[in-house]
Design a protein around this motif. Structure first.
Motif, PDB file in Angstrom:
ATOM      1  N   GLU A  73     -18.302 105.699 -38.345  1.00 38.67           N
ATOM      2  CA  GLU A  73     -19.430 105.383 -36.804  1.00 38.67           C
ATOM      3  C   GLU A  73     -18.209 104.548 -36.132  1.00 38.67           C
ATOM      4  O   GLU A  73     -18.513 105.002 -34.943  1.00 38.67           O
ATOM      5  CB  GLU A  73     -20.503 104.279 -38.024  1.00 38.67           C
ATOM      6  CG  GLU A  73     -21.214 105.040 -39.073  1.00 38.67           C
ATOM      7  CD  GLU A  73     -22.097 104.204 -38.956  1.00 38.67           C
ATOM      8  OE1 GLU A  73     -22.506 102.560 -38.784  1.00 38.67           O
ATOM      9  OE2 GLU A  73     -22.694 104.068 -40.437  1.00 38.67           O
ATOM     10  N   THR A  74     -17.843 103.378 -35.952  1.00 35.17           N
ATOM     11  CA  THR A  74     -16.659 103.004 -35.755  1.00 35.17           C
ATOM     12  C   THR A  74     -15.816 103.975 -34.366  1.00 35.17           C
ATOM     13  O   THR A  74     -16.074 104.283 -33.270  1.00 35.17           O
ATOM     14  CB  THR A  74     -15.312 102.436 -35.456  1.00 35.17           C
ATOM     15  OG1 THR A  74     -16.053 101.438 -37.291  1.00 35.17           O
ATOM     16  CG2 THR A  74     -15.000 101.268 -35.432  1.00 35.17           C
ATOM     17  N   ARG A  98     -18.612  94.982 -38.571  1.00 31.23           N
ATOM     18  CA  ARG A  98     -18.078  96.223 -37.646  1.00 31.23           C
ATOM     19  C   ARG A  98     -16.803  95.951 -36.672  1.00 31.23           C
ATOM     20  O   ARG A  98     -15.731  96.514 -36.150  1.00 31.23           O
ATOM     21  CB  ARG A  98     -19.586  96.485 -36.676  1.00 31.23           C
ATOM     22  CG  ARG A  98     -20.963  97.208 -37.404  1.00 31.23           C
ATOM     23  CD  ARG A  98     -21.755  97.318 -36.421  1.00 31.23           C
ATOM     24  NE  ARG A  98     -22.772  98.069 -36.933  1.00 31.23           N
ATOM     25  CZ  ARG A  98     -23.987  96.846 -37.499  1.00 31.23           C
ATOM     26  NH1 ARG A  98     -23.884  95.905 -37.304  1.00 31.23           N
ATOM     27  NH2 ARG A  98     -24.635  97.650 -38.124  1.00 31.23           N
ATOM     28  N   SER A  99     -16.779  94.398 -35.886  1.00 23.55           N
ATOM     29  CA  SER A  99     -15.521  94.571 -35.032  1.00 23.55           C
ATOM     30  C   SER A  99     -14.238  94.708 -36.020  1.00 23.55           C
ATOM     31  O   SER A  99     -13.246  94.615 -35.263  1.00 23.55           O
ATOM     32  CB  SER A  99     -15.771  92.850 -34.742  1.00 23.55           C
ATOM     33  OG  SER A  99     -14.782  92.417 -34.564  1.00 23.55           O
ATOM     34  N   HIS A 102      -9.739 100.396 -36.519  1.00 23.79           N
ATOM     35  CA  HIS A 102     -10.006 102.027 -36.395  1.00 23.79           C
ATOM     36  C   HIS A 102      -9.026 101.765 -34.474  1.00 23.79           C
ATOM     37  O   HIS A 102      -8.600 103.284 -34.782  1.00 23.79           O
ATOM     38  CB  HIS A 102     -11.306 102.841 -35.738  1.00 23.79           C
ATOM     39  CG  HIS A 102     -11.642 103.625 -35.347  1.00 23.79           C
ATOM     40  ND1 HIS A 102     -10.658 104.273 -33.607  1.00 23.79           N
ATOM     41  CD2 HIS A 102     -11.762 105.269 -35.750  1.00 23.79           C
ATOM     42  CE1 HIS A 102     -11.578 105.324 -33.912  1.00 23.79           C
ATOM     43  NE2 HIS A 102     -11.328 105.750 -34.982  1.00 23.79           N
ATOM     44  N   ARG A 152     -13.451  97.952 -35.865  1.00 20.31           N
ATOM     45  CA  ARG A 152     -12.996  98.454 -34.573  1.00 20.31           C
ATOM     46  C   ARG A 152     -11.796  98.155 -34.278  1.00 20.31           C
ATOM     47  O   ARG A 152     -10.806  99.443 -34.333  1.00 20.31           O
ATOM     48  CB  ARG A 152     -14.395  98.326 -33.715  1.00 20.31           C
ATOM     49  CG  ARG A 152     -15.694  99.067 -33.531  1.00 20.31           C
ATOM     50  CD  ARG A 152     -15.965  98.111 -32.285  1.00 20.31           C
ATOM     51  NE  ARG A 152     -16.579  96.976 -32.382  1.00 20.31           N
ATOM     52  CZ  ARG A 152     -17.714  96.000 -32.636  1.00 20.31           C
ATOM     53  NH1 ARG A 152     -18.268  97.597 -33.413  1.00 20.31           N
ATOM     54  NH2 ARG A 152     -17.957  95.593 -32.565  1.00 20.31           N
ATOM     55  N   LEU A 180     -16.465 103.379 -41.035  1.00 23.74           N
ATOM     56  CA  LEU A 180     -14.991 103.500 -40.502  1.00 23.74           C
ATOM     57  C   LEU A 180     -15.787 105.058 -39.663  1.00 23.74           C
ATOM     58  O   LEU A 180     -15.217 104.911 -37.920  1.00 23.74           O
ATOM     59  CB  LEU A 180     -14.042 103.784 -41.273  1.00 23.74           C
ATOM     60  CG  LEU A 180     -12.806 104.280 -40.365  1.00 23.74           C
ATOM     61  CD1 LEU A 180     -12.594 102.941 -39.823  1.00 23.74           C
ATOM     62  CD2 LEU A 180     -11.769 104.776 -41.493  1.00 23.74           C
TER      63      LEU A 180
END
Length: 364
Positions: A223-224, A188-189, A195, A192, A221
């Motif tokens: 969701e980010t 996730r990091s 993004h 992010r 992506l």
């Protein structure tokens, strides 16, 4: 050679330079036997440019040496083995730029206090540039694309990479605590960061965006954070490291469909403009309209080029050797249209046969 153009790059190229700012423009060729003459033409063009500098009394000896040095470095950067349709070289004190274009250009040498950019502007508009973001668990790359090429963008933090090695992976797997590649916090990091880097690029150079990757990667992506309106997802893994041909192949069907849809829309807008008496067709009418700042939408056939002379606002066909002939009048019209906020669309050859290959929707 510089691989791609952008709005920011074009804006920087158009700012004034210390005199002399030298622009060299020449057509090139992709294949034999035409490309065998390109090295000779380039040497002749470089000699013309050097002669122009030597004979210019406004250029000091020190400034001349500076610019000639940059010209030599620019010549060394030219890669005619991978030439396209046109070559543009810009040289000024302390800087040089070399551009390969997928659009034909006339041969010119111009010495001024600004670079000649109309051919670059027209080429950038004709390319219909896009961004392609290719996703993988350990690498995220960004590709700057057009009809003829896709070049990996290696600025603004791209590509992003990370190691998937987990020193405690064996224990986690035994106890059932090893998360999915795209579901752990490190992933996730990582996404992010990608993004945020993408937002920076799109802010300075907004384009149509394609996101290439396996479904879980694309979902993470999304969701980010939000993606630009019109973003298209391409379910294809294994392209985060390229190569270019594979990226282009994955996008080819979508690009072809987009091109066809765009042409249909442009032709419909031109037909509607005729009924509203907000239409200009042919070089003369369009040239006058762009000078008046009246064009809202300019449509040009992709390979339309013509040489003209300007007789008091009336354009007449001419030869390149004629006095005061203008070889790149179409590129000039494209540049002027963009400067006045018009939308410019290139359509396939023969799409505008009833409009002499160029037409416009007017603002009034």
């Amino acid at each position: 050679m510089h691989p791609a153009l952008s709005t920011d790059v074009l804006a920087d190229l158009r700012r004034p330079r210390p005199y002399p700012a030298l622009s060299l423009v020449m057509p090139t060729h992709r294949r034999e036997p035409d490309n065998t003459q390109d090295p000779v033409r380039l040497r002749n063009l470089l000699a013309r440019a050097e002669k122009a500098l030597q004979e210019d009394p406004a250029v000091t000896r020190e400034r001349r040496a500076d610019v000639l040095g940059e010209l030599q470095r620019a010549a060394a950067d030219v890669d005619l083995a991978h030439a396209e349709e046109g070559l543009v070289i810009h040289v000024a004190p302390g800087e040089h730029h070399v551009w390969s274009l997928a659009r034909s250009v006339p041969e010119r040498v111009v010495v001024a206090d600004t670079f000649l950019t109309r051919n670059l502007v027209a080429a950038e508009a004709a390319e219909r540039p896009y961004w392609a973001l290719a996703l993988a668990a350990d690498r995220i790359s960004l590709w700057s694309g057009g009809p003829e090429r896709a070049v990996e963008h290696t600025e603004d933090g791209f590509p992003l990479t990370r190691s998937l090695a987990d020193p405690d992976a064996e224990r986690k797997e035994r106890v059932g605590d090893l998360p999915s590649t795209f579901r752990d916090e490190d992933a996730r990091s990582f996404f992010r960061a990608a993004h945020e880097a993408l937002r920076t690029v799109l802010a300075s150079s907004p384009r149509l965006l394609y996101v290439i990757g396996e479904a879980p990667a694309v979902a993470l992506l999304e969701e980010t954070g939000p993606l630009p309106q019109g973003t298209t997802s391409v379910p294809h893994g294994g392209l985060a490291a390229g190569p270019e041909d594979a990226v282009r192949k994955a996008l080819a069907p979508l690009l072809a469909a987009q091109r066809e849809a765009l042409t249909t829309t442009v032709l419909a807008e031109l037909d509607a403009a005729r009924g509203r008496h907000e239409y200009a067709g042919g070089l003369d009418e369009v040239h006058q309209a762009v000078r008046d700042g009246r064009i809202r939408l300019l449509a040009v056939e992709e390979h339309f080029r013509t040489t003209v002379t300007d007789h008091g606002g009336h354009l007449e066909p001419a030869r390149s050797s004629d006095l005061d002939s203008r070889d790149d009048i179409v590129d000039e019209i494209v540049e002027q249209a963009l400067e006045t906020g018009a939308e410019v669309r290139f359509v396939p050859d023969d799409a505008l046969t009833d409009s002499a290959r160029i037409a416009a929707v007017l603002r009034y």
